[in-house]
Design a protein around this motif. Structure first.
Motif, PDB file in Angstrom:
ATOM      1  N   GLU A 221     -10.406 -28.371  -0.976  1.00 30.49           N
ATOM      2  CA  GLU A 221     -11.837 -28.321  -2.343  1.00 30.49           C
ATOM      3  C   GLU A 221     -12.296 -27.130  -2.415  1.00 30.49           C
ATOM      4  OE1 GLU A 221     -13.734 -31.527  -1.539  1.00 30.49           O
ATOM      5  OE2 GLU A 221     -12.690 -33.594  -1.734  1.00 30.49           O
ATOM      6  N   GLU A 222     -12.870 -26.667  -1.479  1.00 32.54           N
ATOM      7  CA  GLU A 222     -12.909 -25.102  -1.345  1.00 32.54           C
ATOM      8  C   GLU A 222     -11.981 -24.009  -1.330  1.00 32.54           C
ATOM      9  OE1 GLU A 222     -15.794 -24.457  -1.084  1.00 32.54           O
ATOM     10  OE2 GLU A 222     -16.451 -26.493  -1.595  1.00 32.54           O
ATOM     11  N   GLY A 223      -9.711 -24.351  -1.497  1.00 32.38           N
ATOM     12  CA  GLY A 223      -9.453 -23.633  -0.937  1.00 32.38           C
ATOM     13  C   GLY A 223      -8.704 -22.831   0.430  1.00 32.38           C
TER      14      GLY A 223
ATOM     15  N   GLU B  73      -5.955 -19.547   6.096  1.00 29.04           N
ATOM     16  CA  GLU B  73      -6.068 -18.692   4.824  1.00 29.04           C
ATOM     17  C   GLU B  73      -6.999 -18.947   4.123  1.00 29.04           C
ATOM     18  OE1 GLU B  73      -1.000 -18.841   4.044  1.00 29.04           O
ATOM     19  OE2 GLU B  73      -2.143 -20.327   4.392  1.00 29.04           O
ATOM     20  N   ALA B  74      -7.829 -18.083   3.462  1.00 27.12           N
ATOM     21  CA  ALA B  74      -8.623 -18.348   2.379  1.00 27.12           C
ATOM     22  C   ALA B  74      -8.538 -17.125   1.357  1.00 27.12           C
ATOM     23  CB  ALA B  74     -10.022 -18.470   2.948  1.00 27.12           C
ATOM     24  N   THR B  75      -9.252 -17.609   0.120  1.00 25.21           N
ATOM     25  CA  THR B  75      -9.621 -16.625  -0.882  1.00 25.21           C
ATOM     26  C   THR B  75     -10.844 -15.625  -0.080  1.00 25.21           C
ATOM     27  OG1 THR B  75     -11.230 -18.262  -1.891  1.00 25.21           O
ATOM     28  CG2 THR B  75      -8.337 -18.376  -2.639  1.00 25.21           C
TER      29      THR B  75
ATOM     30  N   ILE C 257     -14.435 -20.204   3.300  1.00 25.00           N
ATOM     31  CA  ILE C 257     -14.327 -20.553   4.581  1.00 25.00           C
ATOM     32  C   ILE C 257     -16.008 -21.465   5.285  1.00 25.00           C
ATOM     33  CG2 ILE C 257     -14.568 -19.938   7.220  1.00 25.00           C
ATOM     34  CD1 ILE C 257     -12.396 -18.239   5.949  1.00 25.00           C
ATOM     35  N   ARG C 258     -17.238 -20.057   5.009  1.00 27.87           N
ATOM     36  CA  ARG C 258     -18.568 -20.969   4.684  1.00 27.87           C
ATOM     37  C   ARG C 258     -18.578 -22.092   4.371  1.00 27.87           C
ATOM     38  NH1 ARG C 258     -19.726 -15.124   4.408  1.00 27.87           N
ATOM     39  NH2 ARG C 258     -19.693 -14.320   6.075  1.00 27.87           N
ATOM     40  N   GLU C 259     -18.405 -22.303   2.749  1.00 28.39           N
ATOM     41  CA  GLU C 259     -19.044 -23.574   2.681  1.00 28.39           C
ATOM     42  C   GLU C 259     -18.310 -24.360   3.054  1.00 28.39           C
ATOM     43  OE1 GLU C 259     -20.726 -26.072  -0.420  1.00 28.39           O
ATOM     44  OE2 GLU C 259     -20.874 -24.405   0.340  1.00 28.39           O
ATOM     45  N   ALA C 260     -16.782 -24.747   3.385  1.00 30.92           N
ATOM     46  CA  ALA C 260     -16.646 -25.771   3.526  1.00 30.92           C
ATOM     47  C   ALA C 260     -16.543 -26.091   4.697  1.00 30.92           C
ATOM     48  CB  ALA C 260     -14.632 -25.581   3.541  1.00 30.92           C
TER      49      ALA C 260
ATOM     50  N   ALA D 120     -18.554 -29.354   6.307  1.00 26.19           N
ATOM     51  CA  ALA D 120     -18.469 -30.053   6.929  1.00 26.19           C
ATOM     52  C   ALA D 120     -18.939 -30.343   8.121  1.00 26.19           C
ATOM     53  CB  ALA D 120     -16.829 -29.644   7.912  1.00 26.19           C
ATOM     54  N   ASN D 121     -20.399 -29.925   8.348  1.00 28.47           N
ATOM     55  CA  ASN D 121     -20.845 -29.337   8.905  1.00 28.47           C
ATOM     56  C   ASN D 121     -20.750 -29.105  10.599  1.00 28.47           C
ATOM     57  OD1 ASN D 121     -24.037 -29.580   9.820  1.00 28.47           O
ATOM     58  ND2 ASN D 121     -23.633 -32.460  11.272  1.00 28.47           N
ATOM     59  N   VAL D 122     -19.623 -28.412  10.284  1.00 30.88           N
ATOM     60  CA  VAL D 122     -19.258 -27.747  11.402  1.00 30.88           C
ATOM     61  C   VAL D 122     -19.913 -25.754  11.883  1.00 30.88           C
ATOM     62  CG1 VAL D 122     -17.204 -29.368  11.958  1.00 30.88           C
ATOM     63  CG2 VAL D 122     -17.078 -26.829  10.997  1.00 30.88           C
TER      64      VAL D 122
END
Length: 89
Positions: A30-32, A52-54, A59-62, A66-68
């Motif tokens: 969902e966060e790409g 991989e991320a835009t 990454i921070r939002e994912a 996910a609470n990690v």
């Protein structure tokens, strides 16, 4: 797509079951964000993950959802798994 190395510091070891892994995979999608590879430190208190991320914000939002932790995020230039596999053989 840009590549990022993420360092995660854990206060205690995290153990995920299938449902937990599926939830994180869904959030990442969902966060790409796409997980590629991970290493766990010998004391099992840090992990180093390649994604991989835009952008780092995805990454921070994912990680937040996910609470990690995502304590350090570093953009890297390349990843060549074929070379790693050849060296291990």
């Amino acid at each position: 797509m840009p590549l990022f190395l993420i360092e995660r510091n854990f206060a205690e070891q995290i153990e995920l079951n299938v449902d937990g892994v599926n939830a994180i995979t869904q959030i990442n999608g969902e966060e790409g964000v796409n997980w590629l590879f991970s290493f766990l430190s010998a004391d099992k208190r840090k992990s180093y993950c390649l994604y991989e991320a835009t952008n780092p914000e995805a990454i921070r939002e994912a990680a937040r959802r996910a609470n990690v932790p995502a304590d350090v995020i570093i953009e890297v230039s390349q990843f060549n798994p074929e070379r790693m596999l050849a060296a291990a053989a």
